[in-house]
Enzyme design. Structure first.
Site, mmCIF file in Angstrom:
data_model
loop_
_atom_site.group_PDB
_atom_site.id
_atom_site.type_symbol
_atom_site.label_atom_id
_atom_site.label_comp_id
_atom_site.label_asym_id
_atom_site.label_seq_id
_atom_site.Cartn_x
_atom_site.Cartn_y
_atom_site.Cartn_z
ATOM 1 N N TYR A 3 -114.434 -70.070 -71.886
ATOM 2 C CA TYR A 3 -115.232 -68.843 -71.859
ATOM 3 C C TYR A 3 -114.985 -67.965 -73.081
ATOM 4 O O TYR A 3 -115.877 -67.255 -73.534
ATOM 5 C CB TYR A 3 -114.990 -68.074 -70.556
ATOM 6 N N GLU A 36 -95.464 -87.932 -51.389
ATOM 7 C CA GLU A 36 -96.846 -87.720 -51.828
ATOM 8 C C GLU A 36 -97.487 -86.506 -51.190
ATOM 9 O O GLU A 36 -98.166 -85.728 -51.860
ATOM 10 C CB GLU A 36 -97.678 -88.980 -51.503
ATOM 11 N N ASP A 96 -97.908 -92.961 -49.686
ATOM 12 C CA ASP A 96 -98.676 -93.702 -48.685
ATOM 13 C C ASP A 96 -98.636 -95.174 -49.039
ATOM 14 O O ASP A 96 -98.504 -95.542 -50.208
ATOM 15 C CB ASP A 96 -100.151 -93.257 -48.706
#
Lengths: 528, 362
Positions: free
Chosen positions: B92, B192, B243
């Site tokens: 910006y 995780e 996982d």
């Protein structure tokens, strides 16, 4: 079809009434163009014959829907009172019809046809103001259709120091339009091939256009030669025969045509035994004339003289092209005469103009066809010139897409016998030798502009590159200044001159290398 | 050389070129798949040696060149003002018109500036964090470590063992204005998911086991990876519990070797020492209760597994090929949360068993 017989049995005017499209008066826009053509070519011929540099003004006024007044004024010698009726009010009464000469008027049916067309559509006579030999005559001319006789009503006669002819006539069932088939385009092209003339046009919307003179000298007059048998049609023989004063067909053939000797006549006798060569030429029938033309084709002739051809000339075309188009590049060919159909001489003149005024006029892939300097605006599809241009592989000449480039091609077929496809005389027949020569001529001109176009394209590319690179100099300089404390103006000035140097002096053998900057990326992961 | 000096040098080199009548250029390392290699010695991904010269005097590059320099100049002002902003904030700051007559913005899309920030990182051999550019935070830590944080004109000591249930949020930059004041932990556990982290935090697992409990909350941010690197540099072993699916495994591999995308960051953002303790497909056989807790592998898991089998730094490990092939064969997966299936405290036991038995994939 025996057109000629019709001419004799009925009044010519009656015939015309029924068959006006045959003479080119078909279609509203085309009719108006044909009318202007008749008067303008008459004026050009009259001026040149009298040794006057032509100044012709054309004025079109809209009187109502499909109703226009046409005024054509010239600075020629004018027409004497005794001839004005014949010139404007009698079909086939002009001098050209019986002369075999490379002349413009061959294309048309003559000014009388316009008088008739005017009278048929509006009921109005044609007004003529002729200044000839110190006399100014103002008259109304109409015609007696049954007798094919002019009717002249004199309005005023007075002394004058001027000379020239003004014809004012009005027509219905015609239309003015600034299209490729309209009067404007016709005059523009006429100006192109008649650099000795000043032609001005006042359009119905009061817009005035002046096509200036490019050459202060009239062209060499073509001299009359007797026609060569190889260029002759049945219709031609009958036409000549009708006006012949000879008593026998055999002597008529020897006198009317070039290269026809007594020996050749006896060859013809053997080839066409059914024809009586002792009969009066005026009694010749269509069938007999056909046999003679057939026999002409079988005899071995000495080629016709080529010095009867008068091309416009390389310098002349160049001058008028520069004047009217002002193109970036112009190549005009100058080629020697060739023959077609075994012996009819012709010369092909071509010019190719590219860029500059051609771009400005928004002309793209424009083909301008001419026969003996007269623009052929109609029937482009069936014309040998169009077909030849289409057959050219333009890419070989750096023209990527002919239809889309600022290119104008002029082809002028110069011959005492131009092989038209039809009586409308707007398209040239597919004569093999003619087409081959047109192709060679256009290819020669194309080679001339090829180098220029590649140079120009290169220059364009460089200019585009320069523009892109120049675009960011200010921002880059500002940021470099903020990174280093250097003066921004100093940097941008220096950068500009670097860009200037690089993109001006870049040579063909110095291709700009562009590295790959965007590469395939591995799929993105969770990194923010 | 400090970041500000590097930026200035970039500019000065270009100014020298301009004064010599040449178009400005800078050299950078090619960031392509073809120039990404796995470095055996370092144990991580890095960019190869292929260099690329960026030139202003090139139609294809003029705009991006100008944009890169604009980012450099803007970054320099951030450093001078000692203010931070996100890469979106930078976008910006630089999203302005190049001039009334030009009808063109310096930047129109953030994707443009993001890519050029990476260019600048590579060209100057620095990290965006060095340019006061922040990235999103995501990870959390709890454990025996104190951080000295100089920020916004203040200096604070943060005790990571006193962050209650929420833990310490890992900032985007752990290098600048930040030091590890004291460290009282022997190893690092990376889990995780945040859910499991909260479970272990409640158990005070880190206090009992004297470790630092870290969760990247999915894929690791640059800040998390940098912190793990710094902890590994202090010789703390790093163990990862993910996982049991290709996605989770790839999170581990990113911590260990770095990602293809950010390969140019090299070893600074990789922890080759990191060890994978689970969950593995083999665990299903070992812990019978897990068998009932498997779920179907998703399309993305299968695809990721196939891709991983194609990576040479992964497919040279017999253990990993075995695991990945099992995924492809059974099309099953297990979430680490399943370890709580029998009883909530089983997770801790599982972790200890794995570490003590050195049961990690090699």
């Amino acid at each position: 079809m025996d057109e000629f017989k019709d001419f004799k049995e009925h009044s010519v005017a009656e015939f015309f009434k029924k068959n006006r499209q045959m003479l080119g008066f078909s279609g509203k826009i085309r009719s108006l163009t044909m009318i202007v053509h008749e008067f303008v070519t008459n004026s050009l011929d009259a001026c040149e014959e009298a040794g006057i540099l032509p100044e012709i003004s054309v004025e079109i006024n809209e009187l109502g829907k499909d109703h226009y007044q046409v005024t054509v004024k010239d600075n020629g010698p004018g027409i004497p009172k005794t001839h004005i009726g014949k010139a404007l009010g009698q079909m086939l009464a002009g001098t050209k019809f019986h002369r075999y000469i490379q002349q413009r008027g061959q294309q048309g049916i003559g000014a009388s046809a316009c008088t008739m067309f005017s009278y048929i559509t509006t009921g109005q006579p044609t007004k003529a103001v002729t200044c000839h030999n110190g006399k100014k005559l103002t008259a109304r001319i109409s015609m007696d259709f049954k007798k094919n006789k002019p009717v002249v009503e004199v309005i005023e006669e007075q002394d004058t120091e001027e000379s020239g002819l003004t014809v004012i006539s009005e027509y219905k069932d015609v239309r003015y339009e600034r299209s490729n088939y309209g009067v404007f385009e016709y005059l523009r092209r006429t100006a192109l091939t008649n650099p000795n003339a000043i032609i001005s046009l006042l359009e119905p919307n009061s817009e005035k256009t002046l096509f200036p003179r490019s050459i202060e000298e009239n062209p060499k007059r073509p001299f009359e030669i007797r026609p060569h048998p190889l260029g002759i049609t049945t219709h031609d023989i009958l036409e000549f025969a009708k006006h012949s004063t000879e008593t026998r067909l055999s002597s008529f053939l020897q006198n009317a045509f070039s290269r026809v000797s007594a020996g050749k006549v006896s060859e013809l006798r053997d080839l066409a035994p059914e024809v009586n060569f002792r009969k009066k030429p005026g009694d010749l029938t269509w069938a007999e004339a056909e046999k003679i033309v057939e026999a002409f084709g079988k005899v071995k002739w000495i080629a016709p003289a080529t010095d009867s051809l008068v091309p416009i000339g390389q310098q002349q075309i160049e001058a008028s092209f520069r004047n009217i188009f002002n193109p970036d590049v112009l190549v005009v060919t100058e080629r020697s005469p060739k023959v077609y159909r075994g012996g009819i001489p012709f010369v092909i003149e071509t010019a190719i103009a590219y860029g500059g005024g051609v771009s400005d006029a928004n002309k793209k892939g424009e083909l301008m066809r001419f026969a003996n300097k007269v623009p052929l605006l109609f029937d482009a599809g069936g014309c040998a010139i169009t077909e030849t241009i289409r057959s050219i592989d333009w890419k070989r000449y750096n023209i990527r897409n002919f239809e889309d480039e600022p290119i104008a091609v002029l082809v002028n077929v110069v011959s005492v016998h131009v092989p038209y496809t039809s009586a409308g005389k707007q398209a040239i027949a597919n004569e093999e030798d003619l087409m081959a020569e047109i192709k060679f001529a256009v290819m020669e001109a194309s080679r001339g502009i090829q180098k220029f176009i590649s140079g120009k394209r290169k220059a364009n590319e460089i200019a585009t590159k320069k523009k892109v690179v120049s675009r960011y100099i200010e921002q880059l300089s500002a940021d470099l200044a903020s990174l280093t404390g250097e003066k921004k103006e100093k940097l941008s000035k220096k950068l500009s001159s670097i860009v200037e140097d690089k993109y001006v002096t870049m040579k063909d053998d110095e291709p700009e290398t562009t590295e790959r900057i965007e590469e395939e990326k591995d799929e993105s992961e969770g990194e923010a | 050389m400090k970041a500000k000096e590097k930026l200035e040098k970039l500019g000065k080199d270009m100014v020298v070129q301009i004064h010599a009548g040449e178009g400005p250029t800078f050299e950078t390392t090619l960031r392509t798949k073809g120039n990404t290699i796995y470095d055996e010695g370092l144990g991580c991904l890095r960019t190869g040696d292929k260099k690329e010269l960026r030139k202003y005097l090139s139609v294809a590059q003029a705009r991006t060149f100008m944009q890169t320099v604009a980012i450099a100049a803007k970054s320099k002002t951030f450093l001078e003002q000692d203010l931070h902003t996100s890469i979106r904030g930078l976008f910006y700051q630089l999203k302005f018109s190049l001039g009334e007559e030009m009808d063109e913005d310096l930047f129109t899309e953030q994707s443009e500036s993001n890519a050029l920030i990476e260019d600048l990182e590579v060209a100057l051999k620095l990290k965006r964090e060095d340019l006061n550019l922040t990235t999103d935070r995501k990870g959390f830590v709890a454990g025996g470590m104190t951080i000295r944080d100089r920020f916004g004109g203040e200096e604070t000591l943060i005790d990571l063992s006193k962050q209650g249930r929420s833990g310490w949020s890992i900032p985007s930059d752990v290098d600048n204005g930040m030091d590890i004041e004291s460290l009282d932990a022997e190893w690092v556990l990376v889990v995780e998911k945040d859910a499991l982290w909260q479970r272990l935090n409640e158990d005070k697992f880190w206090k009992k086991e004297n470790c630092l409990l870290v969760t990247p909350k999915g894929q690791s941010t640059r800040g998390t990876r940098r912190l793990l690197r710094k902890l590994a540099d202090r010789k703390l072993p790093v163990y990862c519990l993910m996982d049991c699916d290709a996605w989770g495994w790839y999170i581990y591999w990113t911590i260990k070797t770095g990602s293809m995308n950010l390969a140019y960051l090299g070893r600074d953002f990789a922890v080759p020492e990191a060890k994978f303790i689970g969950v593995t497909m083999s665990d299903i056989e070992e812990f019978k209760f897990l068998d009932k807790l498997t779920i179907r592998a998703k399309e993305v898991d299968i695809k990721r597994a196939e891709e991983m089998l194609g990576y040479p730094w992964i497919n040279r490990s017999k253990d990993w090929v075995h695991e990945l092939k099992l995924v492809l064969k059974t099309k099953k997966k297990i979430e680490q949360d399943a370890l709580q299936g029998e009883r909530l405290t089983f997770v801790g036991e599982y972790i200890k068993k794995k570490i003590e038995g050195k049961e990690w994939l090699k």
